[in-house]
Design a protein around this motif. Structure first.
Motif, PDB file in Angstrom:
ATOM      1  N   TYR A   1       0.795  -1.141  -0.023  1.00  0.00           N
ATOM      2  CA  TYR A   1       0.192   0.006   0.206  1.00  0.00           C
ATOM      3  C   TYR A   1       0.684   0.794  -0.001  1.00  0.00           C
ATOM      4  O   TYR A   1       1.657   0.936   1.056  1.00  0.00           O
ATOM      5  CB  TYR A   1      -0.664  -0.268   1.149  1.00  0.00           C
ATOM      6  N   VAL A   2       0.363   2.506  -0.626  1.00  0.00           N
ATOM      7  CA  VAL A   2       1.573   3.076  -0.834  1.00  0.00           C
ATOM      8  C   VAL A   2      -0.031   4.282  -0.605  1.00  0.00           C
ATOM      9  O   VAL A   2      -0.435   4.885  -1.162  1.00  0.00           O
ATOM     10  CB  VAL A   2       1.677   3.766  -2.214  1.00  0.00           C
ATOM     11  N   ASP A   3       1.000   4.927   0.494  1.00  0.00           N
ATOM     12  CA  ASP A   3       0.181   6.243   0.983  1.00  0.00           C
ATOM     13  C   ASP A   3       0.425   8.186  -0.126  1.00  0.00           C
ATOM     14  O   ASP A   3       1.689   8.533   0.329  1.00  0.00           O
ATOM     15  CB  ASP A   3       0.506   6.914   2.292  1.00  0.00           C
ATOM     16  N   ALA A   4      -0.123   7.628  -1.265  1.00  0.00           N
ATOM     17  CA  ALA A   4       0.402   9.083  -1.279  1.00  0.00           C
ATOM     18  C   ALA A   4      -1.277   9.518  -2.438  1.00  0.00           C
ATOM     19  O   ALA A   4      -1.609   9.233  -3.230  1.00  0.00           O
ATOM     20  CB  ALA A   4       0.996   8.377  -2.874  1.00  0.00           C
ATOM     21  N   ASP A   5      -0.852  10.788  -3.350  1.00  0.00           N
ATOM     22  CA  ASP A   5      -1.709  11.440  -4.345  1.00  0.00           C
ATOM     23  C   ASP A   5      -1.980  10.997  -4.881  1.00  0.00           C
ATOM     24  O   ASP A   5      -0.714  11.330  -6.098  1.00  0.00           O
ATOM     25  CB  ASP A   5      -1.911  13.234  -3.646  1.00  0.00           C
ATOM     26  N   ALA A   6      -2.686  10.860  -5.658  1.00  0.00           N
ATOM     27  CA  ALA A   6      -2.746  10.355  -7.450  1.00  0.00           C
ATOM     28  C   ALA A   6      -1.975  11.403  -8.122  1.00  0.00           C
ATOM     29  O   ALA A   6      -1.670  11.103  -9.678  1.00  0.00           O
ATOM     30  CB  ALA A   6      -3.865   9.952  -8.025  1.00  0.00           C
ATOM     31  N   ARG A   7      -2.018  12.486  -8.119  1.00  0.00           N
ATOM     32  CA  ARG A   7      -1.113  13.562  -8.531  1.00  0.00           C
ATOM     33  C   ARG A   7      -0.383  13.954  -8.928  1.00  0.00           C
ATOM     34  O   ARG A   7       0.473  14.624  -9.113  1.00  0.00           O
ATOM     35  CB  ARG A   7      -2.258  15.248  -8.412  1.00  0.00           C
ATOM     36  N   ASP A   8       0.748  13.169  -8.076  1.00  0.00           N
ATOM     37  CA  ASP A   8       1.949  12.748  -7.219  1.00  0.00           C
ATOM     38  C   ASP A   8       2.437  10.744  -8.205  1.00  0.00           C
ATOM     39  O   ASP A   8       3.228  10.285  -7.467  1.00  0.00           O
ATOM     40  CB  ASP A   8       2.251  12.739  -6.006  1.00  0.00           C
ATOM     41  N   PRO A   9       2.445  11.268  -9.667  1.00  0.00           N
ATOM     42  CA  PRO A   9       3.072   9.676 -10.405  1.00  0.00           C
ATOM     43  C   PRO A   9       4.765   9.669  -9.928  1.00  0.00           C
ATOM     44  O   PRO A   9       4.696   8.066  -9.883  1.00  0.00           O
ATOM     45  CB  PRO A   9       2.621   9.895 -11.680  1.00  0.00           C
ATOM     46  N   GLU A  10       4.936  10.614 -10.245  1.00  0.00           N
ATOM     47  CA  GLU A  10       6.373  10.373  -8.794  1.00  0.00           C
ATOM     48  C   GLU A  10       6.861   9.464  -8.228  1.00  0.00           C
ATOM     49  O   GLU A  10       7.773   8.031  -7.787  1.00  0.00           O
ATOM     50  CB  GLU A  10       7.298  11.122  -9.386  1.00  0.00           C
ATOM     51  N   LEU A  11       6.425   9.827  -6.672  1.00  0.00           N
ATOM     52  CA  LEU A  11       6.537   9.749  -5.589  1.00  0.00           C
ATOM     53  C   LEU A  11       5.297   7.882  -5.743  1.00  0.00           C
ATOM     54  O   LEU A  11       5.767   6.758  -5.164  1.00  0.00           O
ATOM     55  CB  LEU A  11       5.521  10.792  -4.721  1.00  0.00           C
ATOM     56  N   ILE A  12       4.530   7.592  -6.581  1.00  0.00           N
ATOM     57  CA  ILE A  12       3.488   6.895  -7.057  1.00  0.00           C
ATOM     58  C   ILE A  12       4.354   5.555  -7.531  1.00  0.00           C
ATOM     59  O   ILE A  12       4.702   4.267  -6.866  1.00  0.00           O
ATOM     60  CB  ILE A  12       2.269   6.948  -6.964  1.00  0.00           C
ATOM     61  N   LEU A  13       5.346   5.601  -8.808  1.00  0.00           N
ATOM     62  CA  LEU A  13       5.907   5.473  -8.852  1.00  0.00           C
ATOM     63  C   LEU A  13       7.312   4.126  -8.511  1.00  0.00           C
ATOM     64  O   LEU A  13       8.088   3.080  -8.270  1.00  0.00           O
ATOM     65  CB  LEU A  13       6.822   5.843 -10.491  1.00  0.00           C
ATOM     66  N   ARG A  14       8.303   5.557  -7.323  1.00  0.00           N
ATOM     67  CA  ARG A  14       9.362   5.955  -6.543  1.00  0.00           C
ATOM     68  C   ARG A  14       8.469   4.083  -5.123  1.00  0.00           C
ATOM     69  O   ARG A  14       8.894   3.459  -5.571  1.00  0.00           O
ATOM     70  CB  ARG A  14       9.598   6.474  -6.242  1.00  0.00           C
ATOM     71  N   ALA A  15       7.662   4.706  -4.766  1.00  0.00           N
ATOM     72  CA  ALA A  15       7.112   3.788  -4.047  1.00  0.00           C
ATOM     73  C   ALA A  15       6.831   2.440  -3.926  1.00  0.00           C
ATOM     74  O   ALA A  15       7.146   1.202  -4.217  1.00  0.00           O
ATOM     75  CB  ALA A  15       6.453   4.217  -2.895  1.00  0.00           C
ATOM     76  N   ALA A  16       6.045   2.866  -5.061  1.00  0.00           N
ATOM     77  CA  ALA A  16       5.254   0.774  -6.039  1.00  0.00           C
ATOM     78  C   ALA A  16       6.663  -0.005  -6.505  1.00  0.00           C
ATOM     79  O   ALA A  16       6.289  -1.456  -6.583  1.00  0.00           O
ATOM     80  CB  ALA A  16       4.604   1.238  -7.686  1.00  0.00           C
ATOM     81  N   ALA A  17       7.843   0.569  -6.647  1.00  0.00           N
ATOM     82  CA  ALA A  17       8.888   0.058  -7.268  1.00  0.00           C
ATOM     83  C   ALA A  17       9.780  -0.785  -5.933  1.00  0.00           C
ATOM     84  O   ALA A  17      10.479  -2.445  -6.182  1.00  0.00           O
ATOM     85  CB  ALA A  17       9.906   0.693  -7.704  1.00  0.00           C
ATOM     86  N   ASP A  18       9.256  -0.942  -5.085  1.00  0.00           N
ATOM     87  CA  ASP A  18       9.902  -1.544  -4.104  1.00  0.00           C
ATOM     88  C   ASP A  18       8.627  -3.492  -3.759  1.00  0.00           C
ATOM     89  O   ASP A  18       9.552  -3.948  -3.868  1.00  0.00           O
ATOM     90  CB  ASP A  18       9.013  -1.117  -2.435  1.00  0.00           C
ATOM     91  N   THR A  19       7.770  -3.250  -4.574  1.00  0.00           N
ATOM     92  CA  THR A  19       7.055  -4.442  -4.350  1.00  0.00           C
ATOM     93  C   THR A  19       7.024  -4.809  -6.216  1.00  0.00           C
ATOM     94  O   THR A  19       7.104  -6.117  -6.712  1.00  0.00           O
ATOM     95  CB  THR A  19       5.906  -4.165  -4.408  1.00  0.00           C
ATOM     96  N   LEU A  20       6.985  -3.658  -6.855  1.00  0.00           N
ATOM     97  CA  LEU A  20       6.773  -4.159  -8.665  1.00  0.00           C
ATOM     98  C   LEU A  20       8.037  -4.224  -9.022  1.00  0.00           C
ATOM     99  O   LEU A  20       8.886  -3.253  -8.742  1.00  0.00           O
ATOM    100  CB  LEU A  20       5.702  -3.252  -9.045  1.00  0.00           C
ATOM    101  N   ASP A  21       8.676  -4.663 -10.708  1.00  0.00           N
ATOM    102  CA  ASP A  21       9.114  -4.918 -11.478  1.00  0.00           C
ATOM    103  C   ASP A  21       8.753  -4.211 -12.767  1.00  0.00           C
ATOM    104  O   ASP A  21       8.047  -4.922 -13.409  1.00  0.00           O
ATOM    105  CB  ASP A  21       9.761  -5.942 -11.396  1.00  0.00           C
ATOM    106  N   PHE A  22       9.250  -2.538 -12.660  1.00  0.00           N
ATOM    107  CA  PHE A  22       8.838  -2.023 -14.287  1.00  0.00           C
ATOM    108  C   PHE A  22       9.438  -2.045 -14.675  1.00  0.00           C
ATOM    109  O   PHE A  22       9.052  -1.911 -15.953  1.00  0.00           O
ATOM    110  CB  PHE A  22       8.946  -0.907 -13.139  1.00  0.00           C
ATOM    111  N   SER A  23      10.428  -3.217 -15.059  1.00  0.00           N
ATOM    112  CA  SER A  23      11.057  -3.585 -16.461  1.00  0.00           C
ATOM    113  C   SER A  23      10.217  -5.163 -16.455  1.00  0.00           C
ATOM    114  O   SER A  23      10.512  -4.957 -18.363  1.00  0.00           O
ATOM    115  CB  SER A  23      12.817  -4.271 -16.032  1.00  0.00           C
TER     116      SER A  23
END
Length: 265
Positions: A131-153
């Motif tokens: 779970y990421v505590d972030a505003d949908a208007r901050d995509p860079e934060l979302i992507l950085r935090a989600a990368a702890d769980t998801l492999d964006f490659s």
């Protein structure tokens, strides 16, 4: 004083003001809502009697879309932006029912959503949920935090069900979508579901605004379709929600909410 990971979230919780996730919970028959949420939802329903049907249609689209993505499309990673309060058939449950190894990240900034997510949304042993505590208007934060769980490659399916209407034009919703899509590997997917601009929906949106709820921007079908620019739309394209791959034997009727799923090549 409350301490621990939920203490800050509880401090942010405002029960005297309606919140979209809690209003949606009420419309879906849930119990995680307060008087302000119920009053706002009832005012909107009085203006737009099919509001409950619209709410249910959104959950049903999520179920069909995740079923397609985890099944036919073979996706094993999901980024669900603005999931709302946990209910039956959440994204990770739908995905892990098909592929137990699925990994899912939920993104929301509603404190009650996050508290409930931490308590209720747990992964099966073969997959992962975060779970990421972030505003949908901050995509860079979302992507950085989600990368702890998801492999964006590797391919990821991004679920944006009922969230883009909460992002006004001045905050650049198309640019937000593009930032997220640009970070995705080929073979990834984007799923969007949002109400469209009709006189009845506009009146309901104005009622929501007057109640103190978060504003909801209604867009045309063409504007919703434009969020998929550069992607390959999955059949049947951008259509009224109930008409997107309906369950066999059902008789869907058109509603003023549109959706689509598209692939990044």
């Amino acid at each position: 004083m409350t301490s621990g990971p939920n203490s800050d979230l509880q401090a942010r919780l405002r029960t005297d003001q309606p919140a979209s996730a809690r209003m949606w919970d009420y419309l879906l028959g849930g119990k995680d809502n307060f008087a302000a949420d119920r009053a706002a939802a009832e005012a909107i329903t009085a203006q737009l009697p099919e509001m409950v049907e619209l709410a249910r249609a959104g959950r049903q689209f999520l179920s069909r879309a995740v079923g397609f993505l985890a099944g036919e499309a073979g996706i094993r990673q999901f980024l669900d932006v603005g999931p709302g309060l946990p209910t039956a058939n959440n994204t990770h449950e739908l995905a892990q029912r098909i592929a137990p190894e699925s990994r899912v990240v939920y993104v929301d900034n509603d404190p009650l959503v996050l508290v409930h997510a931490r308590a209720l949304l747990t992964s099966g042993p073969d997959g992962a949920v975060d779970y990421v505590d972030a505003d949908a208007r901050d995509p860079e934060l979302i992507l950085r935090a989600a990368a702890d769980t998801l492999d964006f490659s590797r391919p990821v399916a991004v679920m944006m069900v009922g969230i883009l209407g909460h992002i006004p034009d001045e905050d650049g919703p198309a640019e937000i979508v593009r930032t997220i899509v640009d970070a995705l590997a080929p073979g990834s997917y984007l799923a969007i579901n949002d109400s469209i601009s009709t006189p009845q929906n506009e009146d309901a949106a104005e009622t929501a605004h007057s109640s103190g709820a978060v504003d909801y921007v209604l867009r045309t079908v063409e504007q919703i379709t434009a969020f998929f620019d550069g992607l390959e739309l999955v059949e049947p394209g951008v259509v009224s929600n109930p008409l997107w791959r309906p369950e066999p034997g059902t008789q869907p009727r058109e509603l003023a909410v549109y959706c689509g799923v598209a692939r990044k090549n």
